[in-house]
Every structure is written in structure tokens, then in C-alpha cells.
Design an enzyme around this catalytic site. Structure first.
Site, PDB file in Angstrom:
ATOM      1  N   GLY A  24      63.835 -13.486 -26.796  1.00 36.10           N
ATOM      2  CA  GLY A  24      64.916 -14.420 -27.100  1.00 36.10           C
ATOM      3  C   GLY A  24      64.992 -14.680 -28.599  1.00 36.10           C
ATOM      4  N   ALA A  25      66.228 -14.632 -29.130  1.00 38.70           N
ATOM      5  CA  ALA A  25      66.399 -14.836 -30.572  1.00 38.70           C
ATOM      6  C   ALA A  25      65.869 -16.210 -30.978  1.00 38.70           C
ATOM      7  CB  ALA A  25      67.873 -14.703 -30.931  1.00 38.70           C
ATOM      8  N   ASP A  26      65.970 -17.192 -30.077  1.00 35.56           N
ATOM      9  CA  ASP A  26      65.455 -18.536 -30.407  1.00 35.56           C
ATOM     10  C   ASP A  26      63.934 -18.535 -30.498  1.00 35.56           C
ATOM     11  OD1 ASP A  26      65.230 -18.106 -27.637  1.00 35.56           O
ATOM     12  OD2 ASP A  26      65.696 -20.186 -27.112  1.00 35.56           O
TER      13      ASP A  26
HETATM   14  C1  PAZ Z   1      63.587 -18.054 -22.499  1.00 31.23           C
HETATM   15  C2  PAZ Z   1      64.939 -18.552 -22.932  1.00 31.23           C
HETATM   16  C3  PAZ Z   1      65.862 -18.625 -21.718  1.00 31.23           C
HETATM   17  C4  PAZ Z   1      64.742 -19.965 -23.497  1.00 31.23           C
HETATM   18  O1  PAZ Z   1      66.008 -20.575 -23.682  1.00 31.23           O
HETATM   19  P1  PAZ Z   1      66.187 -22.151 -23.869  1.00 31.23           P
HETATM   20  O2  PAZ Z   1      65.346 -22.855 -22.880  1.00 31.23           O
HETATM   21  O3  PAZ Z   1      65.726 -22.450 -25.285  1.00 31.23           O
HETATM   22  O4  PAZ Z   1      67.642 -22.423 -23.732  1.00 31.23           O
HETATM   23  C5  PAZ Z   1      65.548 -17.635 -24.060  1.00 31.23           C
HETATM   24  O5  PAZ Z   1      64.637 -17.534 -25.117  1.00 31.23           O
HETATM   25  C6  PAZ Z   1      65.906 -16.272 -23.556  1.00 31.23           C
HETATM   26  O6  PAZ Z   1      66.936 -16.061 -22.985  1.00 31.23           O
HETATM   27  N1  PAZ Z   1      64.998 -15.279 -23.801  1.00 31.23           N
HETATM   28  C7  PAZ Z   1      65.201 -13.882 -23.465  1.00 31.23           C
HETATM   29  C8  PAZ Z   1      64.044 -13.307 -22.689  1.00 31.23           C
HETATM   30  C9  PAZ Z   1      62.726 -13.314 -23.440  1.00 31.23           C
HETATM   31  O7  PAZ Z   1      62.513 -14.037 -24.406  1.00 31.23           O
HETATM   32  O8  PAZ Z   1      61.850 -12.523 -23.018  1.00 31.23           O
END
Ligand code: PAZ
Ligand code: ADP
Length: 306
Positions: free
Chosen positions: A98-100
Site C-alpha cells: 500500500g502506498a500509504d
Molecule cells: C492495508 C490498507 C488497506 C490500509 O488502508 P487504510 O486502513 O489506511 O485505509 C492499504 O495499505 C492497502 O490497500 N494496501 C495494499 C495491500 C498491501 O499493503 O499489501
């Protein structure tokens, strides 16, 4: 002036920074799309019109379109890379992260470097100057600096993510300026506290949407659910904390963030304090970060200026 945008699945977080400055203004706003008027007021109150916008979005394309229109300019949406700013991404397919989460790792690396630098100047005592520490129990918030220790960031958002940064082997991960390098070896995703609560009420015939404090031995349904959810969240944090302790031989530095933290705070601090006592370790400080994703975006934005 540069706008910083973190579009999560429940709320969008905004802040800004002056080009050429280190760090963001610290005037962030968090809003749901339904509260977009509050965001318009916030934008109208900015000292100047931002020259550009940098962001991450894990909430889908429709939200990106809404935000481009709200901000009056296209946001440059950052994706996770294989490495950046002295951090190596250990995901098998780096762009899948996830970019975040990636931006939060860059922000965490920035906080860790500052904590280590401050500790070096203070003769080996460490603290985080710009985030208040919620010490477990009565212990002080400082601890001896050990550069082998990893850092752990638990973000209790729509989903909970629990991600580790390990100091990288010398050459492999050092940043452009020769600063401390880190490696993200991987991390956990689980439903966030609110999603766990709602899944029990929507997926069963009898369980309510629980609202209660936690208890050691819950004696009614609301308490049983609230405690079960907090215990699951805290247990996952402790699992990764123990993994970091095993791998680095030092207790990880624990950072927390996200709108769901208040629901799991007491249980997490209690479990961590018990683990430390059981292992004969000093109590650990827990550092609150209000927006580590925006901190990482600020690092990226200031690097792009150079
Ligand atoms: C895990 C998440 C859903 C978290 O999103 P959030 O709770 O911050 O809205 C997001 O980082 C995401 O969609 N990640 C992609 C899959 C991964 O990080 O493996
Ligand atoms: N005012 C609020 N609006 C929405 N969610 C809130 C609020 N206050 C606390 N929360 C909690 O915060 C969680 C969302 O946290 P946040 O860090 O914004 O997540 P995300 O980055 O996934 O959007 C929600 O699931 C909810 O439990």
C-alpha cells in the site's frame, strides 16, 4: 507551498509544507468525503495557493478524481517503490505494498533518524521531540539509545497495519546523504478495530455493535466483544514486537497512529508492560505519531525539491 494528501479508506488527511523546508506545517485536517465542506474551509484558509500536491491514495480511483477536483489541480500520486530515501522495501512485489504503508515507512525512518540524532546529542538518552510519548505505566519516556533496535509502527485505521523497520546492513540501505539506512522486512494487515466490531454485528444473528470498556474477565456481551477486539489488536502488535526483539536483540521502538488507537490503547500498553516485566526489560515508551504517512510524503516532497 506543497499540499500533502493521504487518502485512506475512511478519512482523507491533508497538510502542507513550504518548499525547501524540512517537515510539514503540522496543521493537518482529517475528513470523510461526506465532510468535504470542512476540507474546502481548510483549503480556503491556507496562506497561499499551493503550487503542487503530492499524495497517496488507497481508497480507489473515484476518491482520486474527487480530490483532484477539490484541490483544483492534479495530485501526483506516489506508489510504493523498491527503495527510497534510504529505505529498502522487502515486499516480493514492491508496488503491491500500500502506498500509504510505504509513505509511513519513509516517515518512520525520518522520525527514527531524528530520535537517534537527539539521543546521540543527549549522551545516549533518546526521546521523540515532536510527538508525545504515552509511557506504559509510570516509566519515563527515554531509553538508552541502541542503534541495533528496530522500529515498529502500528496504524489503527480502517485496517490495522503493523510494519517494522530494521536498521539495514551498512552499505545496503544507507540514504543519499550517508544517513542511517533501514529495511522494511514486511508487516501485518488485519481488520481495524471498528471493522472487527462491525463484522461481528453484521455477520451474526445476535451480536450487537459493541460499545464498552475492556476488562480482564468481561461479564457482559458488549464488554466481551470490546475486549476481544482490543486483545486481538494488541496481540498482533505484541507478536511483531517480539519478532523485532528476537531479530535485533533489543526491544523495538514502538510508534502508534490512526483513528482507532483510543479503542486499543489501554490493552496494548497493558500487554506490552506485562511482556517487558516478564522478560525483565524496562518499561517501553510508546510514541504517538499524528500522521506518519504525511511525514513520509513531506520527506519525498523535500527530496524532489533538491
Ligand atoms: C492495508 C490498507 C488497506 C490500509 O488502508 P487504510 O486502513 O489506511 O485505509 C492499504 O495499505 C492497502 O490497500 N494496501 C495494499 C495491500 C498491501 O499493503 O499489501
Ligand atoms: N471522526 C471520525 N471519523 C471517522 N472515523 C473516526 C473518527 N474518529 C475516530 N475514528 C476511527 O478511526 C478509524 C479511521 O482511522 P483513520 O486513521 O482515519 O483510517 P484510514 O486511514 O483508514 O482512513 C475509523 O475506523 C474509526 O474507528
Amino acid at each position: 507551498m506543497i499540499l500533502l494528501v493521504d487518502a485512506g479508506n475512511t478519512r482523507i488527511k491533508l497538510d502542507w509544507m513550504e518548499a525547501g523546508n524540512e517537515g510539514r506545517a503540522g496543521r493537518s485536517i482529517a475528513f470523510a468525503l461526506a465532510e468535504i465542506d470542512a476540507a474546502r474551509d481548510w483549503l480556503d484558509a491556507l496562506p497561499r495557493r499551493p503550487s503542487r500536491a503530492l499524495g497517496v491514495n488507497v481508497a480507489g480511483e473515484a476518491v482520486a478524481v474527487e480530490l483532484d477536483s477539490l484541490l483544483g489541480q492534479p495530485v501526483r500520486w506516489v506508489k510504493a517503490g523498491a527503495q527510497g530515501l534510504g529505505v529498502l522495501n522487502g515486499y516480493r512485489e514492491p508496488a503491491q505494498l500500500g502506498a500509504d504503508r510505504w509513505a509511513a515507512m519513509l516517515g518512520l525512518a525520518w522520525h527514527e533518524r531524528r530520535r537517534r540524532a537527539a539521543a546521540g546529542h543527549a549522551g545516549g538518552r533518546a526521546d521523540v521531540p515532536d510527538s508525545h510519548s504515552a509511557a506504559a505505566g509510570q516509566a519515563g519516556s527515554a531509553k538508552d539509545l541502541d542503534t541495533r533496535a528496530c522500529a515498529l509502527l502500528a496504524i489503527f485505521g480502517t485496517a490495522t497495519t503493523i510494519d517494522t523497520l530494521c536498521p539495514a546492513a551498512a552499505a545496503a540501505g544507507s540514504g543519499a546523504g550517508g544517513e542511517v539506512g533501514f529495511e522494511f522486512p514486511g508487516g501485518l494487515i488485519l481488520p481495524g478495530p471498528a471493522m472487527m466490531l462491525s463484522s461481528l454485528s453484521s455477520g451474526t444473528a445476535n451480536l450487537p455493535l459493541a460499545r464498552a470498556e475492556t476488562a480482564l474477565y468481561p461479564t457482559h456481551t458488549h464488554q466481551a466483544i470490546a475486549t476481544g477486539v482490543a486483545a486481538a489488536q494488541a496481540g498482533a502488535v505484541l507478536r511483531q514486537w517480539l519478532a523485532g526483539l528476537e531479530q535485533c536483540g533489543q526491544p523495538p521502538e514502538l510508534y502508534v497512529s490512526g483513528g482507532g488507537w483510543p479503542a486499543v490503547r489501554d490493552e496494548t500498553l497493558r500487554l506490552l508492560a506485562r511482556a517487558c516485566a516478564g522478560l525483565g526489560l524496562a518499561e517501553q515508551a510508546v510514541h504517538w505519531l499524528d500522521a506518519p504517512v504525511l511525514d513520509g510524503l513531506a520527506c519525498l516532497a523535500s527530496q524532489a525539491e533538491e
